[in-house]
Design a protein around this motif. Structure first.
Motif, mmCIF file in Angstrom:
data_model
loop_
_atom_site.group_PDB
_atom_site.id
_atom_site.type_symbol
_atom_site.label_atom_id
_atom_site.label_comp_id
_atom_site.label_asym_id
_atom_site.label_seq_id
_atom_site.Cartn_x
_atom_site.Cartn_y
_atom_site.Cartn_z
ATOM 1 N N LEU A 28 -32.184 8.684 -10.523
ATOM 2 C CA LEU A 28 -33.254 9.306 -9.744
ATOM 3 C C LEU A 28 -33.072 9.015 -8.257
ATOM 4 O O LEU A 28 -33.232 9.901 -7.413
ATOM 5 C CB LEU A 28 -34.615 8.809 -10.232
ATOM 6 C CG LEU A 28 -35.100 9.381 -11.564
ATOM 7 C CD1 LEU A 28 -36.207 8.519 -12.160
ATOM 8 C CD2 LEU A 28 -35.590 10.819 -11.379
ATOM 9 N N ASN A 29 -32.732 7.773 -7.921
ATOM 10 C CA ASN A 29 -32.508 7.418 -6.521
ATOM 11 C C ASN A 29 -31.338 8.207 -5.940
ATOM 12 O O ASN A 29 -31.373 8.649 -4.781
ATOM 13 C CB ASN A 29 -32.236 5.916 -6.391
ATOM 14 C CG ASN A 29 -33.480 5.075 -6.609
ATOM 15 O OD1 ASN A 29 -34.595 5.535 -6.397
ATOM 16 N ND2 ASN A 29 -33.307 3.837 -7.044
ATOM 17 N N THR A 30 -30.289 8.388 -6.746
ATOM 18 C CA THR A 30 -29.108 9.123 -6.299
ATOM 19 C C THR A 30 -29.454 10.574 -5.974
ATOM 20 O O THR A 30 -29.031 11.121 -4.948
ATOM 21 C CB THR A 30 -28.012 9.069 -7.373
ATOM 22 O OG1 THR A 30 -27.605 7.717 -7.554
ATOM 23 C CG2 THR A 30 -26.806 9.906 -6.989
ATOM 24 N N LEU A 31 -30.239 11.204 -6.837
ATOM 25 C CA LEU A 31 -30.642 12.592 -6.589
ATOM 26 C C LEU A 31 -31.597 12.691 -5.413
ATOM 27 O O LEU A 31 -31.460 13.581 -4.559
ATOM 28 C CB LEU A 31 -31.289 13.185 -7.844
ATOM 29 C CG LEU A 31 -30.425 13.292 -9.104
ATOM 30 C CD1 LEU A 31 -31.151 14.130 -10.151
ATOM 31 C CD2 LEU A 31 -29.070 13.881 -8.812
ATOM 32 N N ASP A 32 -32.570 11.778 -5.354
ATOM 33 C CA ASP A 32 -33.555 11.832 -4.277
ATOM 34 C C ASP A 32 -32.901 11.656 -2.913
ATOM 35 O O ASP A 32 -33.309 12.280 -1.919
ATOM 36 C CB ASP A 32 -34.627 10.763 -4.488
ATOM 37 C CG ASP A 32 -35.567 11.093 -5.646
ATOM 38 O OD1 ASP A 32 -35.537 12.251 -6.117
ATOM 39 O OD2 ASP A 32 -36.308 10.199 -6.083
ATOM 40 N N ALA A 33 -31.901 10.809 -2.844
ATOM 41 C CA ALA A 33 -31.218 10.577 -1.566
ATOM 42 C C ALA A 33 -30.522 11.830 -1.060
ATOM 43 O O ALA A 33 -30.252 11.961 0.137
ATOM 44 C CB ALA A 33 -30.201 9.444 -1.722
ATOM 45 N N ARG A 34 -30.257 12.760 -1.957
ATOM 46 C CA ARG A 34 -29.557 13.993 -1.588
ATOM 47 C C ARG A 34 -30.470 15.213 -1.638
ATOM 48 O O ARG A 34 -29.999 16.337 -1.434
ATOM 49 C CB ARG A 34 -28.350 14.182 -2.520
ATOM 50 C CG ARG A 34 -27.280 13.125 -2.286
ATOM 51 C CD ARG A 34 -26.342 12.982 -3.461
ATOM 52 N NE ARG A 34 -25.250 12.057 -3.141
ATOM 53 C CZ ARG A 34 -25.366 10.729 -3.188
ATOM 54 N NH1 ARG A 34 -26.514 10.161 -3.557
ATOM 55 N NH2 ARG A 34 -24.331 9.966 -2.865
ATOM 56 N N GLY A 35 -31.732 15.013 -1.936
ATOM 57 C CA GLY A 35 -32.660 16.128 -2.017
ATOM 58 C C GLY A 35 -32.355 17.089 -3.141
ATOM 59 O O GLY A 35 -32.644 18.287 -3.058
#
Length: 461
Positions: A28-35
């Motif tokens: 989730l953090n990985t996706l959120d960091a990239r929008g």
């Protein structure tokens, strides 16, 4: 260059091992960091476990993404296909609703989000799930299964938009040296779809596979095993540091895809909005053109932004002959395939009386009966639909006095069922199934429900 729509989905299912929660959070953090929007299909028991473990951090982050359903207990026997194989279509739909409905409701309550898509656990596919999912408000089926296929393209089946076994299905293996090959494969899949309105890439993972070298269910529920929770075992774990290292590699892969100006990550809700099939009432000219094309072979038919399944063709012909607005209403296929009686012709008045009878319902949705009573004869829905098309071609006028007129009964064939596989050896698809597990009933019903199949239509970008 055709634009590319990426569907990035995760099956969040391991409710045995709390370690998998950390992988979920890191993804989730990985996706959120990239929008990037992800599609997270959760098992009901997994959602309840997140709630019990107080993982408000994960639940808060999930609220930014799309939520899908992955059944209530996933691999605990009997799995979906096991308990639905002995049941008919209507009875099986009610059983799926009974067994899986609470997990669906819990998932919506715990995440605070609408549950908009579904995918089966492992290879546990069954056609009886579709009316229940549709009743719940699920619009899209996203997973990987080849019982029903459509040349790798999106299609409608069972009232849901299906994104199963697409041409663009891929994942980067979680092994060293896989990143460059994954980049190459992504570009190949984009190039392969340049003639389409837009390319579709479907990427999938399981959070648990970033933590363990074996699947959580394979070490506990293989070949029909169903041990009590006190005997559940933990899979072999990856070496320390590997979880984050491979999640970082996934991030690098996502960065590469985003470096292309033609790529956008979307959810299934947006995908449904891109579909342009015209569902308005047909004009008289349209009805006549579709009737002209039926003959004795019955499948879906397309014309511009119109695409009608076999069931919708029946609904349109029926309405037209009864003097009603010819709407392309979705009708589920019958429970059984039965032959028509050996009659050469039927009375038009009897035919019209037969189609005036109310259709049976399945979870509130209309379903074709196994056969219609036409005067003294029983006629199956395939032959009846082909005969209705012939009647319309003959110039029949709604409400005309045709009491004495007879029309030849057209013996038809449901060609739409060519999209359903005949393969019954499902144990090779999923280790969870009992040994020598056979699904002849599921296969037969999958063919009967091709009354609902048709391609999804999209406008050029």
């Amino acid at each position: 260059m055709a634009p590319v729509k990426v569907l990035f989905w995760f099956d969040v299912e391991d409710f045995i091992n709390d370690e998998s929660e950390e992988a979920l959070l890191a993804l989730l953090n990985t996706l959120d960091a990239r929008g990037v929007k992800g599609i997270f299909k959760l098992v009901g028991e997994k959602a309840r476990k997140l709630e019990q473990n107080g993982r408000t951090d994960i639940l808060e982050k999930l609220s930014r993404h799309e939520i899908g359903y992955h059944t209530d207990l996933h691999s605990i026997h009997p799995v979906v296909t096991e308990y639905l194989e002995p049941l008919g279509f209507r009875e099986g739909t009610a059983e799926f609703d009974r067994r899986e409905g609470q997990g669906y409701r819990d998932l919506g309550r715990i995440t605070g989000k609408p549950v908009v898509c579904y995918g089966q656990p492992g290879a546990a596919w069954a056609p009886q799930a579709y009316p229940a999912l549709r009743k719940w408000g699920v619009q899209t089926y996203i997973d990987n299964h080849d019982q029903i296929t459509f040349g790798g393209k999106p299609f409608w089946y069972g009232g849901l938009l299906n994104l199963t076994s697409p041409v663009g299905l891929m994942k980067m293996p979680l092994v060293d040296g896989a990143l460059e090959r994954a980049k190459q494969r992504f570009d190949e899949l984009c190039d392969l779809q340049q003639e389409d309105p837009f390319g579709i890439i479907s990427i999938y993972y399981h959070p648990t596979e970033f933590v363990f070298l074996e699947f959580w269910d394979a070490v506990n529920f293989s070949k029909g095993s169903n041990p009590p929770s006190s005997e559940w075992v933990k899979p072999f774990m990856r070496p320390a540091g590997d979880m984050q290292r491979y999640i970082d590699r996934v991030g690098d892969f996502v960065d590469y895809t985003l470096s292309r100006s033609d790529v956008a990550y979307i959810g299934t809700e947006e995908f449904v909005r891109l579909e342009i099939s015209n569902s308005a009432a047909l004009s008289e000219e349209e009805v006549l053109r579709f009737a002209d094309r039926v003959g004795d072979r019955l499948g879906y038919l397309s014309e511009g932004s119109r695409c009608l399944s076999a069931g919708e063709l029946f609904a349109v012909f029926r309405s037209r002959l009864l003097g009603e607005e010819p709407l392309p209403e979705l009708l589920y296929g019958p429970e059984r395939e039965m032959p028509s009686d050996e009659v050469a012709s039927v009375c038009v008045a009897d035919l019209l009386a037969a189609i005036q009878e109310p259709l049976p319902l399945i979870e509130g949705f209309p379903q074709l009966p196994d056969r219609f009573r036409v005067g003294d004869a029983w006629v199956n829905p395939v032959d009846l639909t082909c005969t209705l098309a012939a009647l319309i071609r003959s110039g029949a006028v709604p409400g005309a006095n045709d009491a004495e007129k007879r029309i030849p009964l057209v013996r038809g064939r449901l060609t739409a069922d060519e999209h359903a596989s005949d393969t019954a050896e499902w144990t090779k698809y999923w280790v969870i199934f009992p040994e020598n597990f056979q699904v002849p009933n599921i296969i037969e019903m999958s063919k009967l429900q091709t009354w609902t199949i048709k391609p999804a239509l999209f406008a050029p970008a």
